[in-house]
Design a protein around this motif. Structure first.
Motif, PDB file in Angstrom:
ATOM      1  N   UNK A 101     -10.401   7.390  -0.087  1.00 12.49           N
ATOM      2  CA  UNK A 101      -9.411   6.411  -0.327  1.00 12.49           C
ATOM      3  C   UNK A 101      -8.125   6.455   0.577  1.00 12.49           C
ATOM      4  N   UNK A 102      -7.710   7.673   1.030  1.00 18.01           N
ATOM      5  CA  UNK A 102      -6.643   7.606   2.130  1.00 18.01           C
ATOM      6  C   UNK A 102      -7.097   7.068   3.473  1.00 18.01           C
ATOM      7  N   UNK A 103      -8.499   7.269   3.799  1.00 25.48           N
ATOM      8  CA  UNK A 103      -9.057   6.785   4.992  1.00 25.48           C
ATOM      9  C   UNK A 103      -8.959   5.221   5.028  1.00 25.48           C
ATOM     10  N   UNK A 104      -9.494   4.565   3.684  1.00 25.76           N
ATOM     11  CA  UNK A 104      -9.716   3.018   3.793  1.00 25.76           C
ATOM     12  C   UNK A 104      -8.256   2.754   3.918  1.00 25.76           C
ATOM     13  N   UNK A 144      -5.414   3.855   4.874  1.00 28.23           N
ATOM     14  CA  UNK A 144      -4.756   3.783   6.323  1.00 28.23           C
ATOM     15  C   UNK A 144      -5.417   2.593   7.158  1.00 28.23           C
ATOM     16  N   UNK A 145      -6.765   2.203   6.972  1.00 29.58           N
ATOM     17  CA  UNK A 145      -7.264   1.320   7.800  1.00 29.58           C
ATOM     18  C   UNK A 145      -6.961  -0.096   7.389  1.00 29.58           C
ATOM     19  N   UNK A 146      -6.714  -0.378   6.048  1.00 32.44           N
ATOM     20  CA  UNK A 146      -6.573  -1.507   5.455  1.00 32.44           C
ATOM     21  C   UNK A 146      -5.469  -1.907   4.588  1.00 32.44           C
ATOM     22  N   UNK A 147      -4.664  -0.900   4.479  1.00 34.90           N
ATOM     23  CA  UNK A 147      -3.351  -1.118   3.571  1.00 34.90           C
ATOM     24  C   UNK A 147      -3.575  -0.905   2.330  1.00 34.90           C
ATOM     25  N   UNK A 148      -2.406  -1.421   1.376  1.00 31.48           N
ATOM     26  CA  UNK A 148      -2.526  -1.074   0.041  1.00 31.48           C
ATOM     27  C   UNK A 148      -2.347  -2.317  -0.817  1.00 31.48           C
ATOM     28  N   UNK A 149      -2.483  -3.372  -0.065  1.00 26.91           N
ATOM     29  CA  UNK A 149      -2.358  -4.843  -0.730  1.00 26.91           C
ATOM     30  C   UNK A 149      -3.752  -4.815  -1.807  1.00 26.91           C
ATOM     31  N   UNK A 150      -4.496  -4.250  -1.572  1.00 23.25           N
ATOM     32  CA  UNK A 150      -5.727  -4.370  -2.597  1.00 23.25           C
ATOM     33  C   UNK A 150      -6.591  -3.070  -2.429  1.00 23.25           C
ATOM     34  N   UNK A 151      -6.841  -2.530  -3.650  1.00 24.44           N
ATOM     35  CA  UNK A 151      -7.462  -0.879  -3.738  1.00 24.44           C
ATOM     36  C   UNK A 151      -8.635  -0.770  -2.986  1.00 24.44           C
ATOM     37  N   UNK A 152      -8.967  -1.144  -2.054  1.00 22.43           N
ATOM     38  CA  UNK A 152     -10.506  -1.181  -1.136  1.00 22.43           C
ATOM     39  C   UNK A 152     -10.902   0.193  -1.488  1.00 22.43           C
ATOM     40  N   UNK A 153     -10.051   1.448  -1.302  1.00 23.60           N
ATOM     41  CA  UNK A 153     -10.642   2.620  -1.305  1.00 23.60           C
ATOM     42  C   UNK A 153     -11.131   3.054  -2.469  1.00 23.60           C
ATOM     43  N   UNK A 154     -10.573   2.624  -3.614  1.00 18.84           N
ATOM     44  CA  UNK A 154     -11.144   2.995  -4.988  1.00 18.84           C
ATOM     45  C   UNK A 154     -12.444   2.048  -5.295  1.00 18.84           C
ATOM     46  N   UNK A 155     -12.536   0.863  -5.100  1.00 18.45           N
ATOM     47  CA  UNK A 155     -13.364   0.073  -5.012  1.00 18.45           C
ATOM     48  C   UNK A 155     -14.630   0.474  -4.225  1.00 18.45           C
ATOM     49  N   UNK A 156     -14.433   1.045  -3.123  1.00 22.90           N
ATOM     50  CA  UNK A 156     -15.398   1.793  -2.299  1.00 22.90           C
ATOM     51  C   UNK A 156     -16.216   2.965  -2.892  1.00 22.90           C
ATOM     52  N   UNK A 157     -15.248   3.743  -3.245  1.00 19.90           N
ATOM     53  CA  UNK A 157     -15.817   4.998  -4.086  1.00 19.90           C
ATOM     54  C   UNK A 157     -16.561   4.746  -5.154  1.00 19.90           C
ATOM     55  N   UNK A 158     -16.197   3.796  -5.728  1.00 16.46           N
ATOM     56  CA  UNK A 158     -16.838   3.363  -6.988  1.00 16.46           C
ATOM     57  C   UNK A 158     -17.966   3.022  -6.878  1.00 16.46           C
ATOM     58  N   UNK A 159     -18.289   2.118  -5.965  1.00 14.36           N
ATOM     59  CA  UNK A 159     -19.566   1.412  -5.368  1.00 14.36           C
ATOM     60  C   UNK A 159     -20.540   2.500  -4.929  1.00 14.36           C
ATOM     61  N   UNK A 160     -19.943   3.500  -4.090  1.00 13.71           N
ATOM     62  CA  UNK A 160     -20.868   4.579  -3.583  1.00 13.71           C
ATOM     63  C   UNK A 160     -21.076   5.382  -4.627  1.00 13.71           C
ATOM     64  N   UNK A 161     -20.488   5.716  -5.456  1.00 15.95           N
ATOM     65  CA  UNK A 161     -20.718   6.540  -6.773  1.00 15.95           C
ATOM     66  C   UNK A 161     -21.672   6.086  -7.526  1.00 15.95           C
ATOM     67  N   UNK A 162     -21.515   4.807  -8.004  1.00 19.29           N
ATOM     68  CA  UNK A 162     -22.537   4.000  -8.742  1.00 19.29           C
ATOM     69  C   UNK A 162     -23.946   4.090  -7.958  1.00 19.29           C
ATOM     70  N   UNK A 163     -24.008   3.601  -6.583  1.00 20.80           N
ATOM     71  CA  UNK A 163     -25.205   3.961  -6.025  1.00 20.80           C
ATOM     72  C   UNK A 163     -25.968   5.133  -6.231  1.00 20.80           C
ATOM     73  N   UNK A 164     -25.033   6.341  -5.789  1.00 24.03           N
ATOM     74  CA  UNK A 164     -25.473   7.845  -5.926  1.00 24.03           C
ATOM     75  C   UNK A 164     -26.141   8.026  -7.365  1.00 24.03           C
ATOM     76  N   UNK A 165     -25.330   7.731  -8.092  1.00 22.61           N
ATOM     77  CA  UNK A 165     -25.909   8.019  -9.552  1.00 22.61           C
ATOM     78  C   UNK A 165     -27.285   7.276  -9.913  1.00 22.61           C
ATOM     79  N   UNK A 166     -27.234   5.826  -9.447  1.00 21.42           N
ATOM     80  CA  UNK A 166     -28.371   5.050  -9.269  1.00 21.42           C
ATOM     81  C   UNK A 166     -29.430   5.614  -8.918  1.00 21.42           C
ATOM     82  N   UNK A 167     -29.461   6.289  -7.649  1.00 20.04           N
ATOM     83  CA  UNK A 167     -30.644   7.081  -6.976  1.00 20.04           C
ATOM     84  C   UNK A 167     -31.078   8.191  -7.830  1.00 20.04           C
TER      85      UNK A 167
END
Length: 132
Positions: free
Chosen positions: A21-24, A26-49
């Protein structure tokens, strides 16, 4: 022993979430919580596998009960961030960013469901592969 594996997975997942979330941010700013969104998508994929693979006793890629607990309850539980998602959505609402808040809810729900489905298909496909 299973509780120790869950605790270790949670610690690794939590550190991974903080880093990602920190890395994202730093890259995209805090206007939208892209970091949280990304970890939730990745975590969903991992648990799905892992879900379909873990039901395959004797399959070479099937995780045992401790590995399943480590990955699903531990790592994914520590890595995904529903509580952070909820707080960030509330903050967007409090800041008057209704469209961003609604976008966060809709995107997170839809894309995480798609990610877990794709992960499940991937895990089920791996489950069908026989070791040579």
């Amino acid at each position: 022993m299973t509780y120790l594996w869950i605790a270790l997975g949670s610690a690794i997942g939590g550190v991974g979430r903080y880093w990602c979330t920190g890395l994202v941010s730093d890259q995209f700013g805090d206007a939208f919580p892209w970091g949280t969104f990304l970890v939730n998508v990745v975590g969903s994929f991992i648990i799905g596998v892992v879900a379909p693979l873990s039901g395959s006793v004797g399959h070479p890629w099937a995780p045992g009960p401790e590995a399943r607990a480590f990955i699903m309850a531990g790592f994914c539980g520590g890595y995904t961030t529903f509580s952070a998602f909820s707080l960030q959505t509330l903050q967007l609402l409090r800041d008057g960013q209704l469209l961003h808040a609604l976008g966060n809810v809709v995107l997170s729900a839809a894309v995480c469901l798609i990610a877990v489905w794709l992960g499940y298909l991937a895990g089920a496909g791996l489950n069908q592969v026989r070791a040579g």
